[in-house]
Design a protein around this motif. Sequence first.
Motif, PDB file in Angstrom:
ATOM      1  N   SER A 298       8.583 -90.085 -17.951  1.00  0.00           N
ATOM      2  CA  SER A 298       7.843 -91.322 -18.199  1.00  0.00           C
ATOM      3  C   SER A 298       6.664 -91.415 -17.252  1.00  0.00           C
ATOM      4  O   SER A 298       6.787 -91.159 -16.051  1.00  0.00           O
ATOM      5  CB  SER A 298       8.743 -92.547 -17.997  1.00  0.00           C
ATOM      6  OG  SER A 298       9.768 -92.578 -18.960  1.00  0.00           O
TER       7      SER A 298
ATOM      8  N   VAL B 267       4.401 -98.209 -19.927  1.00  0.00           N
ATOM      9  CA  VAL B 267       5.324 -97.071 -19.899  1.00  0.00           C
ATOM     10  C   VAL B 267       5.020 -96.166 -21.083  1.00  0.00           C
ATOM     11  O   VAL B 267       4.955 -96.625 -22.230  1.00  0.00           O
ATOM     12  CB  VAL B 267       6.790 -97.541 -19.945  1.00  0.00           C
ATOM     13  CG1 VAL B 267       7.729 -96.342 -19.958  1.00  0.00           C
ATOM     14  CG2 VAL B 267       7.097 -98.452 -18.775  1.00  0.00           C
TER      15      VAL B 267
ATOM     16  N   TYR C 193      15.242 -96.452 -25.617  1.00  0.00           N
ATOM     17  CA  TYR C 193      15.735 -95.281 -24.889  1.00  0.00           C
ATOM     18  C   TYR C 193      16.916 -94.637 -25.625  1.00  0.00           C
ATOM     19  O   TYR C 193      17.062 -93.405 -25.639  1.00  0.00           O
ATOM     20  CB  TYR C 193      16.154 -95.657 -23.463  1.00  0.00           C
ATOM     21  CG  TYR C 193      16.247 -94.445 -22.569  1.00  0.00           C
ATOM     22  CD1 TYR C 193      15.097 -93.825 -22.097  1.00  0.00           C
ATOM     23  CD2 TYR C 193      17.482 -93.897 -22.214  1.00  0.00           C
ATOM     24  CE1 TYR C 193      15.170 -92.699 -21.303  1.00  0.00           C
ATOM     25  CE2 TYR C 193      17.563 -92.769 -21.414  1.00  0.00           C
ATOM     26  CZ  TYR C 193      16.404 -92.175 -20.957  1.00  0.00           C
ATOM     27  OH  TYR C 193      16.469 -91.055 -20.165  1.00  0.00           O
TER      28      TYR C 193
ATOM     29  N   SER D 279       8.849 -90.095 -28.573  1.00  0.00           N
ATOM     30  CA  SER D 279       8.209 -90.816 -27.475  1.00  0.00           C
ATOM     31  C   SER D 279       8.061 -92.282 -27.850  1.00  0.00           C
ATOM     32  O   SER D 279       8.236 -92.656 -29.014  1.00  0.00           O
ATOM     33  CB  SER D 279       6.824 -90.222 -27.160  1.00  0.00           C
ATOM     34  OG  SER D 279       5.949 -90.394 -28.266  1.00  0.00           O
TER      35      SER D 279
ATOM     36  N   ALA E 212       6.832 -92.930 -22.401  1.00  0.00           N
ATOM     37  CA  ALA E 212       8.022 -92.085 -22.239  1.00  0.00           C
ATOM     38  C   ALA E 212       8.033 -90.997 -23.315  1.00  0.00           C
ATOM     39  O   ALA E 212       7.812 -91.278 -24.498  1.00  0.00           O
ATOM     40  CB  ALA E 212       9.291 -92.928 -22.324  1.00  0.00           C
TER      41      ALA E 212
ATOM     42  N   ARG F 299       5.749 -95.988 -26.359  1.00  0.00           N
ATOM     43  CA  ARG F 299       4.882 -96.657 -25.394  1.00  0.00           C
ATOM     44  C   ARG F 299       5.123 -98.157 -25.485  1.00  0.00           C
ATOM     45  O   ARG F 299       5.303 -98.685 -26.572  1.00  0.00           O
ATOM     46  CB  ARG F 299       3.405 -96.379 -25.680  1.00  0.00           C
ATOM     47  CG  ARG F 299       2.998 -94.937 -25.533  1.00  0.00           C
ATOM     48  CD  ARG F 299       1.509 -94.812 -25.788  1.00  0.00           C
ATOM     49  NE  ARG F 299       1.047 -93.441 -25.670  1.00  0.00           N
ATOM     50  CZ  ARG F 299      -0.222 -93.075 -25.778  1.00  0.00           C
ATOM     51  NH1 ARG F 299      -1.151 -93.999 -26.003  1.00  0.00           N
ATOM     52  NH2 ARG F 299      -0.570 -91.808 -25.652  1.00  0.00           N
TER      53      ARG F 299
END
Length: 751
Positions: free
Chosen positions: A259, A242, A213, A223, A244, A225
């Motif tokens: 997300s 996830v 993050y 992004s 994102a 995953r």
Amino acid sequence: MMGIRGTSGTNDPERPEGRHAIDVGHAGVRKIIDTTCDGVWVFDTKGRTTYVSRRMAEMLGSTPDELIGAKLQEFLDPEDRAAAERDLHGWLTKQAGANYQHLLRRDGKDLWTRVASNPIENEYHSIVGLLGMFTDITERRSMEQALQRAETEFRIVFDASAVGIVVVDRQGYAVMANAALLNMLGYRREEITNVSFEHVTHPDDLGEDRRLYTALMRGEIDSFRREKRYVTRSGKVLWVHVNASLVRSTDGIPQYAISMIEDVTERVKAERALHHSETQLRLALDAARMVIWSWDVPTHRLEWSDNLHRVFDLPFERTPTTLQEVIDTVAPEDRERVRKEMNAAVENADFEFVSEYRVIMDNGETRWFEARGEVERDGAGKALCMRGTAVDVTARKSAEVALRASEERFRTLADAAFEGIAISDEGKLVDLNNRMLSLLDVQRDDVIGRNIAPWFANESTSEVQRRIREGDTGMYEATLLRRDGRPVQVEIQARYFQADQGRTLRVAAVRDVSARRLAAELLQQSQERELRAREDFSRHLLNAQEQERQRLAGELHDGLGQNLSLIRNRMHLALETANLDPEVAEHLQAVAQIASDCVAEVRSLAQNLRPVQIEQLGLTESLSSLVERVRDSSTTEIECRIEDVDDTLPPDAATHLYRICQEALNNVLRHANAQHSSLTLVRDVGILHLDVRDDGVGFDVRTASGAGGLGLTSIRERAQILGGNLEVHSLPGKGTHLQVRIPFTEPAERH
């Protein structure tokens, strides 16, 4: 406005009012109007067009000349005309302003405009018309509607999606989340904005989540995953996938992340279960020394499971890939048979391929394998593929050889046993040893496969069947029937074991106990005779004791008692002599008193030796008198309840009951050291119930019984003579309770 001014109108009713009220001044003003991006539209007070710019005419899909005299209402949607009339009235009353109008072009297409209007005045400041500046916002309107639709569709997808969706700010906190995510995590909508991804991420996954993050918010990645674990509000752990994505501003600065979160807990469980299952299968195959194979019939190609080399101890370079290579590994004496069995399974749909064969290993060892296979066929029945297993059964083959040897040993031992041995399967005889055949007096072929039940007497059949049905392994006795019908008393004990094909066999050891049974019966008869003899002896002994007590009581009363009475009377006569010396009188008085005491004591002894009051007063009163005498001679408080029992027992039996009560009370006085005691004698239908209780020191009943105390022994023997029984309940420190039950014949039944 831009050189256009208002002038007085004309009275010509056929011409629009103020038609010549527009003064373009000079060509420059007209050019400015015609080249502006906005449309200019001038109306008189009746809403008729008095002037229209070229841009306005283009916007309406017409020409300026075609529009002169046309009314604004002609270009309005019918649903908007009433509102337009109100707007026109407001403009003409100097309530200038800006609004939006939905117009219709000549070709019927929509024209969305923004309108800025001003009234036109003449030199007398009278309103003679209206000037409107129309800006074409159709394209912008279309974009706004498209954006609105997109936002609506996003909201629908956002709210209705089965996948969790969350918008997360730069600090990792949720800005908004859809219902699916709220339900997944167990939070309410108003709570979720106070929750960051760190709050719901499993501690073991938090480090990698932070790293990803941080890189996302720095713009280093667009992004990511990953699969991770969430911890719900209730503490439940979920596996999620996830996805994102970073959202940037127009200048490329990271703003927030969106997300998509899918609950994959069940999938992860399934994958783990599958992995576990595959692992278990691999371990099971290895443990069973089994391989899985697939044979392509047309090409004769073979494929194997990856444990082939572990099971067959083959190097990888020697993996057999054709049927012939497999046949070559089979022992020469088995090869042709195996080939024929495989061909038979391919050619005959009803033939199942099962084959056992030997393989000579590289080290010279011979090992046994069992192969099984099923054939897959096309619609025409042609064999396409055979799939199956091959398992190392060397240990089983060795066990079978050992089993056969064991069976031979078992047969030898069983036939040499003194007991009969019968093996049965679900109640049917499977095998018997020679001793069992001798017990039944039959040949083996006469009984194999027959039901067990007919070989037992009727009174034993149900018990035998119940024990077989329940799998009972306890020892029991039954009556066996020989072939000629003669009964044989036997003792049976069974055990169960698992045989081949999942069968449970019952092995019963059968012992002929006829001789033992006869000896037991003879012993029991002897013991019963001995018991009756002892009872008769006890009865005669007690009767003799009673007779001797009666004789002694009579001697004491008639002999010693009478003599003592004479001595006492002579002393009283001597005391009446005149002029008797006082000292002599004192001695005579003392002797007389001693004689009186002796008389009283003799009478008491005689009463104890022979309760003559039973004959005179009856059993009930005699027992009450006994209790009173005991009370007078002791500090123990004695409660007494005696019902009328005079008509229950004959005199001899009444004496025995009297002695039982006497001995029980003597035990209380001598041994109990009790504060309170009670004697209760009540009658029931055909039974007398005697209960003697005390709160004394008590004793161990087992020790007292083993010690053979004379008091309890006497009570028990007298109760047995009367056909009754004695029960003693006592514990050290808990007092004692004697219960005597004596049967009697009701008076009405004696005749």
